[in-house]
Design an enzyme around this catalytic site. Sequence first.
Site, mmCIF file in Angstrom:
data_model
loop_
_atom_site.group_PDB
_atom_site.id
_atom_site.type_symbol
_atom_site.label_atom_id
_atom_site.label_comp_id
_atom_site.label_asym_id
_atom_site.label_seq_id
_atom_site.Cartn_x
_atom_site.Cartn_y
_atom_site.Cartn_z
ATOM 1 N N CYS A 56 44.756 47.097 29.260
ATOM 2 C CA CYS A 56 45.835 48.141 28.683
ATOM 3 C C CYS A 56 46.764 47.130 27.960
ATOM 4 C CB CYS A 56 46.581 48.797 29.716
ATOM 5 S SG CYS A 56 47.429 50.138 28.859
ATOM 6 N N TYR B 130 38.518 26.102 31.152
ATOM 7 C CA TYR B 130 39.717 27.074 30.962
ATOM 8 C C TYR B 130 39.414 28.559 30.695
ATOM 9 C CZ TYR B 130 41.273 22.135 30.661
ATOM 10 O OH TYR B 130 41.577 20.588 30.806
#
Length: 406
Positions: free
Chosen positions: A328, A356
């Site tokens: 969201c 990463y």
Amino acid sequence: MQAKDLLQLAEQFGNPLYVYDAEKIQSQYNRLTKAFSKVDKLRINYAMKALSNVAILQLIKEMGAGLDTVSIQEVLLGLHAGYAPDKIFYTPNGVSLEEIEEVNAMGVQINIDNLSILEQFGTKHPTVPVCIRINPHVMAGGNTNISVGHIDSKFGISIHQLPHLLRIVENTKMNIVGIHMHTGSDILDIEVFLYAAEILFDVAKKFKNLEFLDFGSGFKVPYKKDDIETDIEELGKKLSKRFNAFCTEYGKDLTLIFEPGKFLVSEAGFFLAKVNVVKQTTSTVFAGIDSGFNHLIRPMFYGSQHHIENISHPKGKERFYSVVGYICETDTFANNRRISEIKEGDILCFRNAGAYCFSMASNYNSRYKPAEVLWINGEGHLIRKQENFEDLLKNQIPLPIAAATV
């Protein structure tokens, strides 16, 4: 790895899923050591912040590498993975003196990057072997968030503070055994690296009893077809010659250290996600996947590009898609990217997902972190289970009933 292998792993272990190719990690390690084979004393310390799964640490340990750590927790993980304390370097930033002392008690090599802690540690522990991290004031790297050697960086002791540094060392009689620098990540121009190396050599001349010089890392890897990358072989040829000459000048054979993270594991990683929905708007076709920046934040955080393939239908007609997540927030992995025609249920593969990526994952929106699989000797081995609801609740403490009434 081939698409059929990845699809089989997604079927076996579910998705989203991280997959790491052990053979690629080994080949990258071999490539780096071969490039610097003319240096008598070479040490590779894997920067484990790139990918810290214990199985990956054990794999790289078997190749002969040490570890570069940045927190006491990473040190503990390294010890748990079987690394000897003297194979672990600890290069923190902004941590307390207490944490540094706690790590020092474990027998790990300490690397200090600020004058305040250097003076405090040296006063209390003058005989402990210490490395010093300098800031060479060289702007390098592919993004400001990963350029750490410039004048405004929080990392390292400025070369302009060298008189203060030397005074602290003299006053405390500290045992300085190494000098370290790291200018940033995604460094393409080897001349920039060589320029920073000369600064490191100049600083090293100020210390009489060094054992090693640590050049950090930051080598650029290719992110897409025909992408440019650091010429490791050329760097090895030029820097080895200059390093050997410096050792002759210094009067002692020093150890040359590198701290590769992304270079070793980035290209070995694949992230697999299923397409939940294909959504057509007035101007854009969205491919919404069962993931978001909770699993792979690099495109949003660094603006990094990960090549995306539809491995379910690799030979389909190419169309333009914006690949987005289910978080969201605006979590766009790619805008208007040419990808083989996508249908709901297809599996998309993100390349360069070894560094990463999982290590920066979170539980945002209370989503579970995905599983991790190591592909080795033609087989997939689960090295981290997918989280479940119990994992979300593990360390949470419910409100006592008596306190729930207000």
